[in-house]
Design a protein around this motif. Structure first.
Motif: not given
Length: 470
Positions: A132-134, A154-156, A249-250, A379-381
């Motif tokens: 899944p790391l992207s 983005v998938a953390v 939620v990815t 970013g990755h809120v």
């Protein structure tokens, strides 16, 4: 300053690695010493490229015997001056790129450090699984570099950081010994968990040569582009969506309106998915093994958010092509900031609940130092990770950002810490943030890190000057 290599060391390395395993070519050395953004410059006397764990171990042993410092390098896509040599021998891992094993029933793969992220993704897909790391540099960034910096992406929100995706590692220690910690075990309670020591260490404690990584079931995603009025609404929207669909939620990305305008102006093929004067956008993915079910979950969440007044409008992607167009906007922001000419980029994190207050306070503090400052904050809120960029206001008569860079950086970092955050969320520490981290981190933490570094690398030959000084 480039170190002078002992003739005996140089001869032994060339004999060990063969003609394909080393280079003194000035152009290649210059390329290895220049990161992809070109924002700083390094130097190296020699590039070495081991092709196996045995060669890597023998190489490190030679470096230890001769006191030669080395900098491991993967795809050279880093942003914090961690993998760019500054006089050290550059250990390129690109020849160690084999896929050793995929075990679909254990949901794991073993892959070498020089393989690119896209290679791992494809290998998982070929086995009807998901890695899944992207992230934007997945075609160039390597597995070893991603582990060394504990990359995010983005998938953390659903799958965690790179550290969370590791089952085992193979590492050449600074002595030249090999720690074979490759394992597909998910439960192994036998003392110190060494793999987590090397993840995020940026090559300062050893040379990662291979990893066993977690795989997951394949999923289908439903993507939405959402318009929001305030960052407070964005945070409340995240809570609402997670409350309704849980870990489905990815991704949950925040994008400012000015960044969308910037990308559309810079990239001829880019289109604003939903033009609006509102200041904020959210790009979210909900994933399930059944794509239709993912879409129904997303529709229900957006309807509830609309009823609560958290969103102004939203559009759900009708095809994979449209979803990719949404993501193209998000992924192009870092490159499109070049339109401003000058940008000071920080990768930071604060607790999700404190994002609205942090942005307001930090923007005010920065403008106290630089009144002409403008901001591109995205970013990755979903996991509290913001890419906080200070840019010179468009049309500024007397650009000051470069001259005030140190003062602006200090204000940002101090504000991050005041809000319980971290000055490095997913890019690492390297040389660029090392000294500021030492200033802000509790002394006990710095002392512990120095003790670990001295114990494993008493000669200080593994990527010296990164993360922590000894």
């Amino acid at each position: 300053m480039t170190q002078t290599l002992p003739p005996a060391f140089l001869a032994a390395v060339k004999d060990l690695l063969g003609p394909k395993g080393w280079s003194e070519d000035p152009e290649k050395r210059d390329a290895a010493s220049t990161p992809w953004r070109g924002t700083y410059k390094g130097e190296t006397p020699l590039i070495v490229r081991p092709a196996s764990t045995a060669e890597a171990a023998a190489l490190v042993k030679l470096c230890a015997q001769h006191g030669v410092a080395m900098t491991p390098q993967g795809g050279n896509t880093g942003l914090i001056d961690g993998g760019t040599p500054h006089g050290e021998v550059c250990v390129s891992m690109t020849r160690m790129n084999a896929l050793r094993e995929v075990d679909p029933f254990n949901n794991s793969m073993t892959i070498e450090a020089g393989a690119t992220l896209v290679t791992a993704q494809q290998a998982a897909e070929d086995a009807s699984r998901l890695f899944p790391l992207s992230l934007g540099s997945e075609g160039t960034a390597t597995i070893g570099g991603l582990i060394s910096t504990n990359a995010g992406g983005v998938a953390v929100l659903r799958y965690g950081m790179m550290r969370d995706l590791i089952l085992g590692l193979e590492v050449v220690l600074p002595s030249g010994e090999v720690w074979d910690g490759l394992s597909g075990l998910r439960k192994n309670n036998t003392g110190y968990d060494l793999k987590h020591l090397f993840a995020g260490a940026e090559g300062t404690l050893g040379l990662i040569t291979a990893a066993t990584l977690k795989l997951f079931p394949q999923v289908e995603s439903a993507s939405a582009w959402v318009i929001c009025s305030t960052t407070d609404d964005v945070v409340k929207l995240l809570a609402l969506v997670r409350g309704r669909v849980g870990d489905s939620v990815t991704s949950f990305e925040i994008i400012p309106g000015n960044a969308v305008d910037m990308v559309v102006a810079d990239i001829p093929t880019a289109r604003d998915p939903m033009p609006s004067n509102a200041p904020w956008r959210v790009l979210m993915d909900i994933s399930q093994t059944d794509g239709a079910y993912a879409r129904s979950l997303l529709e229900g969440a957006l309807e509830a958010a609309m009823e609560e007044g958290l969103i102004q409008d939203a559009v759900i992607a009708e095809s994979e092509t449209q979803a990719k167009a949404f993501w193209h906007i998000r992924e192009t922001i870092p490159l499109s900031k070049r339109a401003y000419g000058t940008a000071l980029n920080q990768d930071i994190a604060v607790p999700v609940s404190r994002i609205p207050a942090f942005i307001e306070a930090c923007n005010a503090a920065v403008r106290g130092v630089l009144p002409t400052a403008d901001f591109v904050i995205f970013g990755h809120v979903g996991d509290g990770n913001l890419h906080y960029s200070v840019v010179e206001a468009a049309g500024a008569d007397a650009p000051l950002l470069k001259a005030k860079e140190a003062a602006v950086t200090r204000v940002i970092f101090d504000t991050v810490m005041a809000y319980g955050g971290s000055i490095s969320a997913e890019h690492g520490v390297g040389r660029l943030k090392r000294d500021e981290l030492a200033r802000l981190r509790p002394p006990a933490a710095t002392d512990a890190m120095r003790a670990i570094k001295r114990a494993l690398d008493p000669q200080g030959i593994m990527n010296p000057g990164r993360v922590v000084t000894v």
